[in-house]
Design an enzyme around this catalytic site. Sequence first.
Site, PDB file in Angstrom:
ATOM      1  N   ALA A   1       1.037  -1.185  -0.140  1.00  0.00           N
ATOM      2  CA  ALA A   1      -0.170   0.167  -0.002  1.00  0.00           C
ATOM      3  C   ALA A   1       0.931   1.131   0.022  1.00  0.00           C
ATOM      4  CB  ALA A   1      -0.893  -0.010   1.097  1.00  0.00           C
ATOM      5  N   ARG A   2       0.981   1.971   1.184  1.00  0.00           N
ATOM      6  CA  ARG A   2       1.865   3.093   1.251  1.00  0.00           C
ATOM      7  C   ARG A   2       2.686   2.927   2.816  1.00  0.00           C
ATOM      8  NH1 ARG A   2       1.534   3.591  -3.167  1.00  0.00           N
ATOM      9  NH2 ARG A   2       0.643   5.241  -4.489  1.00  0.00           N
TER      10      ARG A   2
ATOM     11  N   ASP B   1       7.196  -3.722   0.530  1.00  0.00           N
ATOM     12  CA  ASP B   1       7.432  -3.148  -0.955  1.00  0.00           C
ATOM     13  C   ASP B   1       7.367  -1.581  -0.386  1.00  0.00           C
ATOM     14  OD1 ASP B   1       8.080  -3.103  -3.719  1.00  0.00           O
ATOM     15  OD2 ASP B   1       6.174  -2.209  -3.823  1.00  0.00           O
TER      16      ASP B   1
ATOM     17  N   HIS C   1       9.885  -0.394  -3.503  1.00  0.00           N
ATOM     18  CA  HIS C   1       8.696  -0.041  -4.169  1.00  0.00           C
ATOM     19  C   HIS C   1       8.729  -0.392  -5.694  1.00  0.00           C
ATOM     20  CE1 HIS C   1       5.449   3.537  -3.580  1.00  0.00           C
ATOM     21  NE2 HIS C   1       5.255   2.558  -4.245  1.00  0.00           N
TER      22      HIS C   1
ATOM     23  N   GLU D   1      10.484   6.931   3.098  1.00  0.00           N
ATOM     24  CA  GLU D   1      11.107   6.239   1.749  1.00  0.00           C
ATOM     25  C   GLU D   1      11.734   7.126   0.645  1.00  0.00           C
ATOM     26  OE1 GLU D   1       8.306   4.352  -1.980  1.00  0.00           O
ATOM     27  OE2 GLU D   1       8.058   3.502   0.015  1.00  0.00           O
TER      28      GLU D   1
END
Length: 324
Positions: free
Chosen positions: A237-238, A262, A286, A267
Amino acid sequence: MSDADAPDVLVLRRGTHGIPIEQYADAIRDRLPDHTVALARTPAAERETIRDATFVTGMTLEEALLEHAENLSVFACAYAGTGHLPLEELESRGVTVTNASGVHGPNIGEHVLGSILYFTRRFHVGARRQRRREWRHYRAHELQGSTVTVIGLGAIGQAVCERLEPFGVETIGVRYTPAKGGPTDEVIGFESEAFDDALARTDYLVLACPLTETTHGLLDREAFVTIDPDAVVVNVARGPVIETDALVEALRSNWIRGAALDVTDPEPLPEAHPLWTFENVQLTPHNAGHTPQYYDRLADIVAENVCRIDADGADADLENQVLP
């Protein structure tokens, strides 16, 4: 540039996933051979060409560039999320906005399934013993009979559920409106009691939801205390859906079996961050959205919507329309 010279579709210059943006423009041209498709490769070309363009597509549309768009009627965002766009300004101008929902279903669905199987069969342990040239058996798990909770039942969440179907798992879906149902054995909302009950019986928790006020910090310290200690968390997701400090504490305290991330918060993940050091954490940069078919799927949406506009004009019902 006059209206007569304006392209039918303008592609902005920013690409994604390291794939040249020229491939996106070419994919649209292949699907719309009777239309003009222009690619603006410089900031100056963007400012000039967008002035008369009515249909524009790209990863983002900065307010500074939007100021030059005098005739814009449709912006086709090449991401599924649109929170990075100047939506209020677009709405005030009467611009229709579409997104890339559905583009990431197959690739991210496969990424999630691979992450789950990675921890089920404990491939990270096998890889460590291979590096050491150590031939010694280790305990693994079976996915069959597990409970998988998928938070977010949009295109990605549905793709995950479809790929889990042959594995004999019980599935719980979490969404804002449970009454809509979903491709899971059970669908719940974000109410604390129901959500906590799901966490307590979850073996694999998949985060595939948008980042909103509800989901920001959804997995906090209390959630990690509640979740089954044999659970694995998979986040596509985030990053901010998880409170990072709480995740680090959970890993250090063995409150969860592992995590496949991920996305992270922050980030990119700083080089000195402790998440790099855990052997039961799988990190990808990501990258779950990467697929050679990315631009082809985007072009399918754009071409379909151009054809709908040709047929129905301003009253056309567009695929993936999010504004107005």
